[in-house]
Scaffold this active site. Structure first.
Site, PDB file in Angstrom:
ATOM      1  N   ASP A  51      91.327  24.778  26.408  1.00  0.00           N
ATOM      2  CA  ASP A  51      92.603  25.163  27.028  1.00  0.00           C
ATOM      3  C   ASP A  51      93.249  26.368  26.349  1.00  0.00           C
ATOM      4  O   ASP A  51      93.893  27.190  27.013  1.00  0.00           O
ATOM      5  CB  ASP A  51      93.578  23.978  27.018  1.00  0.00           C
ATOM      6  CG  ASP A  51      93.279  23.011  28.162  1.00  0.00           C
ATOM      7  OD1 ASP A  51      92.200  23.153  28.781  1.00  0.00           O
ATOM      8  OD2 ASP A  51      94.115  22.128  28.431  1.00  0.00           O
ATOM      9  N   ASN A  93      91.020  24.078  33.549  1.00  0.00           N
ATOM     10  CA  ASN A  93      91.845  22.942  33.979  1.00  0.00           C
ATOM     11  C   ASN A  93      93.067  22.846  33.076  1.00  0.00           C
ATOM     12  O   ASN A  93      93.532  21.761  32.748  1.00  0.00           O
ATOM     13  CB  ASN A  93      91.016  21.649  33.919  1.00  0.00           C
ATOM     14  CG  ASN A  93      91.675  20.514  34.689  1.00  0.00           C
ATOM     15  OD1 ASN A  93      92.665  20.728  35.398  1.00  0.00           O
ATOM     16  ND2 ASN A  93      91.144  19.314  34.545  1.00  0.00           N
ATOM     17  N   ASP A 326     101.171  11.165  27.485  1.00  0.00           N
ATOM     18  CA  ASP A 326      99.788  11.339  27.010  1.00  0.00           C
ATOM     19  C   ASP A 326      99.405  10.248  26.015  1.00  0.00           C
ATOM     20  O   ASP A 326      98.369   9.586  26.153  1.00  0.00           O
ATOM     21  CB  ASP A 326      99.613  12.723  26.379  1.00  0.00           C
ATOM     22  CG  ASP A 326      99.566  13.808  27.448  1.00  0.00           C
ATOM     23  OD1 ASP A 326      99.414  13.451  28.633  1.00  0.00           O
ATOM     24  OD2 ASP A 326      99.693  14.990  27.099  1.00  0.00           O
ATOM     25  N   GLU A 354      94.528  15.378  34.401  1.00  0.00           N
ATOM     26  CA  GLU A 354      93.144  15.854  34.505  1.00  0.00           C
ATOM     27  C   GLU A 354      92.358  15.058  35.544  1.00  0.00           C
ATOM     28  O   GLU A 354      91.431  15.540  36.178  1.00  0.00           O
ATOM     29  CB  GLU A 354      92.456  15.763  33.141  1.00  0.00           C
ATOM     30  CG  GLU A 354      92.764  16.911  32.210  1.00  0.00           C
ATOM     31  CD  GLU A 354      94.127  16.814  31.548  1.00  0.00           C
ATOM     32  OE1 GLU A 354      94.969  15.996  31.989  1.00  0.00           O
ATOM     33  OE2 GLU A 354      94.370  17.572  30.589  1.00  0.00           O
ATOM     34  N   HIS A 400      89.551  14.623  28.723  1.00  0.00           N
ATOM     35  CA  HIS A 400      89.430  14.480  27.271  1.00  0.00           C
ATOM     36  C   HIS A 400      90.083  13.216  26.747  1.00  0.00           C
ATOM     37  O   HIS A 400      89.567  12.557  25.852  1.00  0.00           O
ATOM     38  CB  HIS A 400      90.034  15.715  26.585  1.00  0.00           C
ATOM     39  CG  HIS A 400      91.456  16.011  26.989  1.00  0.00           C
ATOM     40  ND1 HIS A 400      92.412  16.401  26.110  1.00  0.00           N
ATOM     41  CD2 HIS A 400      92.086  15.948  28.191  1.00  0.00           C
ATOM     42  CE1 HIS A 400      93.565  16.592  26.740  1.00  0.00           C
ATOM     43  NE2 HIS A 400      93.385  16.331  28.004  1.00  0.00           N
ATOM     44  N   ARG A 401      91.230  12.855  27.316  1.00  0.00           N
ATOM     45  CA  ARG A 401      91.936  11.679  26.779  1.00  0.00           C
ATOM     46  C   ARG A 401      91.221  10.376  27.130  1.00  0.00           C
ATOM     47  O   ARG A 401      91.285   9.411  26.374  1.00  0.00           O
ATOM     48  CB  ARG A 401      93.387  11.651  27.249  1.00  0.00           C
ATOM     49  CG  ARG A 401      94.157  12.845  26.782  1.00  0.00           C
ATOM     50  CD  ARG A 401      95.616  12.637  26.527  1.00  0.00           C
ATOM     51  NE  ARG A 401      96.182  13.907  26.132  1.00  0.00           N
ATOM     52  CZ  ARG A 401      96.044  14.467  24.930  1.00  0.00           C
ATOM     53  NH1 ARG A 401      95.404  13.826  23.975  1.00  0.00           N
ATOM     54  NH2 ARG A 401      96.544  15.654  24.665  1.00  0.00           N
ATOM     55  N   LYS A 426      88.344  20.125  25.626  1.00  0.00           N
ATOM     56  CA  LYS A 426      89.593  20.648  26.213  1.00  0.00           C
ATOM     57  C   LYS A 426      90.679  20.791  25.145  1.00  0.00           C
ATOM     58  O   LYS A 426      91.431  21.763  25.140  1.00  0.00           O
ATOM     59  CB  LYS A 426      90.054  19.706  27.323  1.00  0.00           C
ATOM     60  CG  LYS A 426      91.221  20.234  28.139  1.00  0.00           C
ATOM     61  CD  LYS A 426      91.491  19.298  29.304  1.00  0.00           C
ATOM     62  CE  LYS A 426      92.268  19.991  30.412  1.00  0.00           C
ATOM     63  NZ  LYS A 426      93.627  20.308  30.040  1.00  0.00           N
ATOM     64  N   GLY A 449      58.233  -2.280   8.686  1.00  0.00           N
ATOM     65  CA  GLY A 449      56.985  -2.320   7.929  1.00  0.00           C
ATOM     66  C   GLY A 449      55.867  -2.886   8.771  1.00  0.00           C
ATOM     67  O   GLY A 449      56.102  -3.387   9.887  1.00  0.00           O
ATOM     68  N   LYS A 455      58.461  -8.884   6.403  1.00  0.00           N
ATOM     69  CA  LYS A 455      59.757  -8.451   6.955  1.00  0.00           C
ATOM     70  C   LYS A 455      60.597  -9.624   7.440  1.00  0.00           C
ATOM     71  O   LYS A 455      61.766  -9.757   7.082  1.00  0.00           O
ATOM     72  CB  LYS A 455      59.551  -7.512   8.155  1.00  0.00           C
ATOM     73  CG  LYS A 455      58.744  -6.289   7.895  1.00  0.00           C
ATOM     74  CD  LYS A 455      58.571  -5.479   9.155  1.00  0.00           C
ATOM     75  CE  LYS A 455      57.915  -6.224  10.301  1.00  0.00           C
ATOM     76  NZ  LYS A 455      56.521  -6.624  10.072  1.00  0.00           N
TER      77      LYS A 455
HETATM   78  N1  LIG Z   1      56.430 -11.090  -1.247  1.00  0.00           N
HETATM   79  C1  LIG Z   1      55.722 -12.078  -0.745  1.00  0.00           C
HETATM   80  N2  LIG Z   1      54.887 -12.787  -1.489  1.00  0.00           N
HETATM   81  C2  LIG Z   1      54.153 -13.763  -0.983  1.00  0.00           C
HETATM   82  N3  LIG Z   1      54.179 -14.157   0.302  1.00  0.00           N
HETATM   83  C3  LIG Z   1      55.012 -13.501   1.105  1.00  0.00           C
HETATM   84  C4  LIG Z   1      55.803 -12.437   0.638  1.00  0.00           C
HETATM   85  N4  LIG Z   1      56.497 -11.958   1.693  1.00  0.00           N
HETATM   86  C5  LIG Z   1      56.147 -12.695   2.771  1.00  0.00           C
HETATM   87  N5  LIG Z   1      55.269 -13.626   2.427  1.00  0.00           N
HETATM   88  C6  LIG Z   1      54.620 -14.589   3.321  1.00  0.00           C
HETATM   89  O1  LIG Z   1      53.789 -13.832   4.182  1.00  0.00           O
HETATM   90  C7  LIG Z   1      53.750 -14.416   5.454  1.00  0.00           C
HETATM   91  C8  LIG Z   1      54.042 -13.350   6.493  1.00  0.00           C
HETATM   92  O2  LIG Z   1      55.394 -12.965   6.367  1.00  0.00           O
HETATM   93  P1  LIG Z   1      56.277 -12.610   7.605  1.00  0.00           P
HETATM   94  O3  LIG Z   1      55.901 -13.440   8.766  1.00  0.00           O
HETATM   95  O4  LIG Z   1      57.683 -12.648   7.135  1.00  0.00           O
HETATM   96  O5  LIG Z   1      55.802 -11.112   7.819  1.00  0.00           O
HETATM   97  P2  LIG Z   1      56.212 -10.081   8.924  1.00  0.00           P
HETATM   98  O6  LIG Z   1      56.153  -8.759   8.267  1.00  0.00           O
HETATM   99  O7  LIG Z   1      57.496 -10.456   9.529  1.00  0.00           O
HETATM  100  O8  LIG Z   1      55.069 -10.211   9.958  1.00  0.00           O
HETATM  101  P3  LIG Z   1      55.024  -9.838  11.515  1.00  0.00           P
HETATM  102  O9  LIG Z   1      55.354  -8.409  11.603  1.00  0.00           O
HETATM  103  O10 LIG Z   1      53.643 -10.093  11.922  1.00  0.00           O
HETATM  104  O11 LIG Z   1      56.023 -10.699  12.197  1.00  0.00           O
HETATM  105  C9  LIG Z   1      54.753 -15.565   5.435  1.00  0.00           C
HETATM  106  O12 LIG Z   1      54.047 -16.788   5.278  1.00  0.00           O
HETATM  107  C10 LIG Z   1      55.609 -15.278   4.238  1.00  0.00           C
HETATM  108  O13 LIG Z   1      56.102 -16.459   3.624  1.00  0.00           O
HETATM  109  N1  LIG Z   2      60.688  -3.048  16.372  1.00  0.00           N
HETATM  110  C1  LIG Z   2      59.471  -3.455  16.797  1.00  0.00           C
HETATM  111  C2  LIG Z   2      59.043  -4.746  16.628  1.00  0.00           C
HETATM  112  C3  LIG Z   2      57.816  -5.096  17.099  1.00  0.00           C
HETATM  113  N2  LIG Z   2      57.068  -4.188  17.737  1.00  0.00           N
HETATM  114  C4  LIG Z   2      55.760  -4.525  18.303  1.00  0.00           C
HETATM  115  C5  LIG Z   2      54.627  -4.112  17.419  1.00  0.00           C
HETATM  116  C6  LIG Z   2      54.179  -5.391  16.790  1.00  0.00           C
HETATM  117  O1  LIG Z   2      52.791  -5.346  16.515  1.00  0.00           O
HETATM  118  C7  LIG Z   2      54.535  -6.440  17.830  1.00  0.00           C
HETATM  119  C8  LIG Z   2      54.893  -7.786  17.247  1.00  0.00           C
HETATM  120  O2  LIG Z   2      55.853  -7.613  16.229  1.00  0.00           O
HETATM  121  P1  LIG Z   2      55.977  -8.630  14.992  1.00  0.00           P
HETATM  122  O3  LIG Z   2      56.537  -9.882  15.540  1.00  0.00           O
HETATM  123  O4  LIG Z   2      54.636  -8.777  14.440  1.00  0.00           O
HETATM  124  O5  LIG Z   2      56.934  -7.973  14.054  1.00  0.00           O
HETATM  125  O6  LIG Z   2      55.678  -5.915  18.507  1.00  0.00           O
HETATM  126  C9  LIG Z   2      57.487  -2.915  17.845  1.00  0.00           C
HETATM  127  O7  LIG Z   2      56.784  -2.047  18.407  1.00  0.00           O
HETATM  128  N3  LIG Z   2      58.700  -2.559  17.397  1.00  0.00           N
END
Ligand SMILES: Nc1ncnc2c1ncn2[C@@H]1O[C@H](COP(=O)(O)OP(=O)(O)OP(=O)(O)O)[C@@H](O)[C@H]1O
Ligand SMILES: Nc1ccn([C@H]2C[C@H](O)[C@@H](COP(=O)(O)O)O2)c(=O)n1
Length: 658
Positions: A51, A93, A326, A354, A400-401, A426, A449, A455
């Site tokens: 503006d 505007n 406003d 607006e 904008h508001r 604006k 991971g 995980k």
């Molecule tokens: N640091 C560790 N030391 C020993 N055993 C572990 C450790 N972390 C996880 N585990 C064991 O490993 C196995 C797999 O772990 P988990 O299912 O949590 O993995 P994940 O990464 O979630 O696998 P996914 O991606 O396939 O779901 C479980 O039985 C868990 O108790």
């Molecule tokens: N954020 C995610 C979670 C899972 N997936 C896909 C790839 C994995 O192999 C499958 C199963 O997952 P898990 O239960 O083993 O963690 O699902 C993905 O692409 N993105």
């Protein structure tokens, strides 16, 4: 062109300081006054927005010398005239540009065309044109009668008693006359009689205040009659500072109340306006105070800090918004968090801003789940209980508001997407960045991971330790895969798989999975066949897209621990802690093997190892959201760590990050 949508993370608090951009109302008035005045003006704190650029460009097209350096502009006044007698002026505007320029150009006379964006051509200007025609100005509508675009011709200036102007549609018509009439008041008093009840009086106060700074003392009788005394002439005050924008302050002041109340707040201070501000919208802070907010005032700041002692919510009630049209929009947002319905009255002017703001506000609040009622000049917003909030993509109507107001919905209990957020240019191009700086999003710990790195186990334990919500995102891919296997959907039929993912009939209740209305035995998802199928369908971009919003909806106070493959890279890229959890393929295979055996599922270690390597390859090599550490992730190798040690390592990283 529309800008890319902006997803706002849910917030648990707010805190900090914001240096406000210059006031739009003051910036455009001062620019015009400086252009018409005698002498040079140095304007500091000038707003840089769409503006004000429209006004600057118009003045330059009219032959005024303007040099701009950041927030400072040097204007060589035209001493009562514009050097260019002919110009084609695009007004965008910007109501604060077209209205006073129309008055000044019409009184001076010339050959000028004024036009804007389509919405500008729907905003009434007839009352101003009628007033100017009483002075003998030649103004022609070149589009629709009563609306821009306009053509301005010669001026046959004459005085014939008081000139009448309506004050009940827009106060900018009166402002336009007041700013321009000193050009013609050298020999005679010029009187303006206001018809109807004058709205937005504080904006007229701004106009009168700035006229005084430029040497013109307007006399007034109540709010009905204004006289520009004979001998008035505009003279530059030399240097003039623009205050911060009080309307823009309202969003941050509201955030300082809502944030604290959500438990993780600190005061929010806006700098650039204070107790002596000449802008009427500072009254918004007084209204907030009346509703129960804790407000502190300084010479150059206002600060909010949650609720007053003893209150658990803002109060509802009836609020007359005539003086703060406003900032009143911001009250429609805080009303969602009040203890009773809030009725905003005297907001008829919203209809011709607006966009039709009453309609727009009601429509978008309803998307959030709110109950809203409205009339020609009022809006009633009912409090929205936590469980009734719905995630929504908020349309902003090139207003904008609307965009700035709905950023406050992120204090609610839903995911908010702001469509075309660029419309804030604006008046406040940097709004969303400033808002992000004071916002405290619900924290997320993202743990990504490869399979069997631990995980899921770690995420569950960390969430439990912190009292956070937990999301095992793999379950969503596994559920989709499981449904596909059940229904015989081929794993390469991306359309059918995407539909399955988008309509997944799943809810997560007290940690359990409810599928198609029945509690689901999650062990069914843990077979390697389902894992491989999940990994396969997870490589389809539209399947990932279909599961995106569902994953983000897990982000709830007080925090979330999310595990998967792309939590830190794609789904929660703003997570304050990202952990990339690994372990050697060998130890992961052993862990998975033991896990299967302990669950009574027959397994052969060599097969588990081979399947794990296959899945690693697929998850890391796919084209979308491939498994990889986010650039800001902490790498954690758990090969030689126990489960407990790994949990402690993540908790230590979390403690370091907060
Ligand atoms: N640091 C560790 N030391 C020993 N055993 C572990 C450790 N972390 C996880 N585990 C064991 O490993 C196995 C797999 O772990 P988990 O299912 O949590 O993995 P994940 O990464 O979630 O696998 P996914 O991606 O396939 O779901 C479980 O039985 C868990 O108790
Ligand atoms: N954020 C995610 C979670 C899972 N997936 C896909 C790839 C994995 O192999 C499958 C199963 O997952 P898990 O239960 O083993 O963690 O699902 C993905 O692409 N993105």
């Amino acid at each position: 062109m529309k800008s890319e949508a902006r997803d706002l993370p849910p917030l648990i608090g707010a805190g900090g300081r914001v240096k406000l951009p210059g006031s739009k109302s003051i910036s455009n008035r001062v620019l015009l006054l400086a252009a018409l005045a005698e002498g040079q003006a140095e304007i500091t704190g000038l707003l840089d927005s769409d503006d004000t650029r429209v006004m600057l460009a118009a003045l330059q097209a009219l032959g005024i010398a303007v040099r701009r350096e950041g927030e400072t502009a040097h204007v060589q006044g035209g001493a009562g005239r514009f050097p260019a007698a002919q110009a084609d002026l695009f007004m965008g505007n910007a109501g604060t540009a077209i209205r006073p320029l129309t008055a000044a150009l019409a009184l001076l006379g010339g050959d000028y065309a004024l036009h804007g964006v389509p919405r500008m051509h729907e905003r009434p200007i007839g009352d101003l044109v009628d007033a100017l025609r009483q002075f003998g100005c030649e103004i022609r509508y070149t589009g629709q009668e009563g609306y821009p675009p306009l053509h301005i011709g010669a001026s046959h200036f004459r005085l014939n008693g008081d000139v009448a102007v309506r004050g009940d549609v827009s106060s900018q018509f009166l402002t336009a006359l007041l700013l321009a009439l000193p050009l013609k008041a050298s020999d005679h008093d010029i009187a303006i009689a206001v018809q109807g009840e004058l709205i937005s009086k504080p904006y007229i106060e701004i106009t009168l205040n700035l006229l005084r700074r430029f040497g013109v003392q307007v006399r007034r009788t109540g709010w009905e009659r204004f006289v520009i005394p004979a001998g008035s002439g505009l003279r530059s005050p030399g240097r003039i500072a623009v205050e911060g924008d009080a309307s823009s302050a309202s969003y941050f002041l509201a955030a300082g109340v809502l944030g604290q109340w959500h438990g993780k707040g600190a005061p929010v201070r806006v700098e650039g306006v204070g107790r002596d501000s000449i802008q009427g919208d500072v009254a918004f802070a007084r209204v907030l105070e009346d509703l129960g907010a804790q407000v502190r005032w300084g010479d150059d700041f206002i600060e909010t800090d949650g609720l007053q002692a003893g209150l658990t919510a803002l109060r509802g009630g009836d609020i007359d918004c005539l003086a703060i049209p406003d900032a009143a929009m911001t009250l429609a947002m805080t009303a969602l968090f009040a203890d009773a319905p809030t009725t905003l009255t005297a907001i008829g002017s919203w209809r011709v801003k607006e966009t039709d703001r009453i309609h727009a506000m009601a429509t978008e609040l309803t998307k959030l789940g709110a109950k809203v009622e409205s009339g020609p000049d009022w809006l009633r917003v009912h409090p929205l209980p936590a469980v009734q909030w719905r995630s929504a993509a908020i349309a902003t109507y090139d207003d904008h508001r609307m965009a700035m107001c709905f950023s406050l919905a992120s204090f609610g209990h839903a995911d908010i997407r702001i469509l075309d957020p660029g419309c804030v240019a604006k008046t406040y191009p940097g709004y969303f960045d400033d808002f992000a700086r004071i916002a405290r999003p619900v924290p997320v710990i993202a743990i990504d991971g490869p399979t069997a790195s631990g995980k899921g186990s770690i995420a569950t334990a960390v969430a439990e330790a912190l009292g956070f919500v937990c999301l095992d995102s793999g379950v969503l891919y596994r559920l989709t895969a499981w449904e596909a296997l059940q229904q015989g959907v081929p794993l390469d039929d991306s359309d059918a798989l995407t539909r399955l993912a988008a309509d997944l009939p799943v809810t997560f209740a007290a940690g359990g999975i409810v599928l198609n209305g029945h509690v689901f035995d999650a062990a069914q998802l843990r077979t390697e066949a389902v894992g491989q199928a999940a990994s396969t369908i997870a490589a389809i971009p539209s399947v990932r897209e279909a599961l995106f919003a569902l994953q983000r909806s897990f982000r709830r106070a007080p925090g979330l621990v999310a595990d998967g493959r792309d939590m830190g890279t794609v789904v929660f890229p703003d997570a304050p802690l990202k952990v990339f959890l690994t372990a050697s393929a060998h130890s992961r295979a052993e862990r998975r093997y033991k896990q299967l055996i302990s669950q009574g599922i027959p397994a052969i270690l060599a097969d588990v190892f081979a399947e794990l390597e296959l899945r690693d390859a697929r998850d890391t090599q796919r084209d979308v959201a491939a498994l990889k550490p986010a650039p800001d992730a902490q790498l954690l190798d758990s090969t030689d760590l126990s489960l407990e040690q790994t949990v402690e390592a993540v908790l230590a990283l979390w403690r370091q990050s907060v």
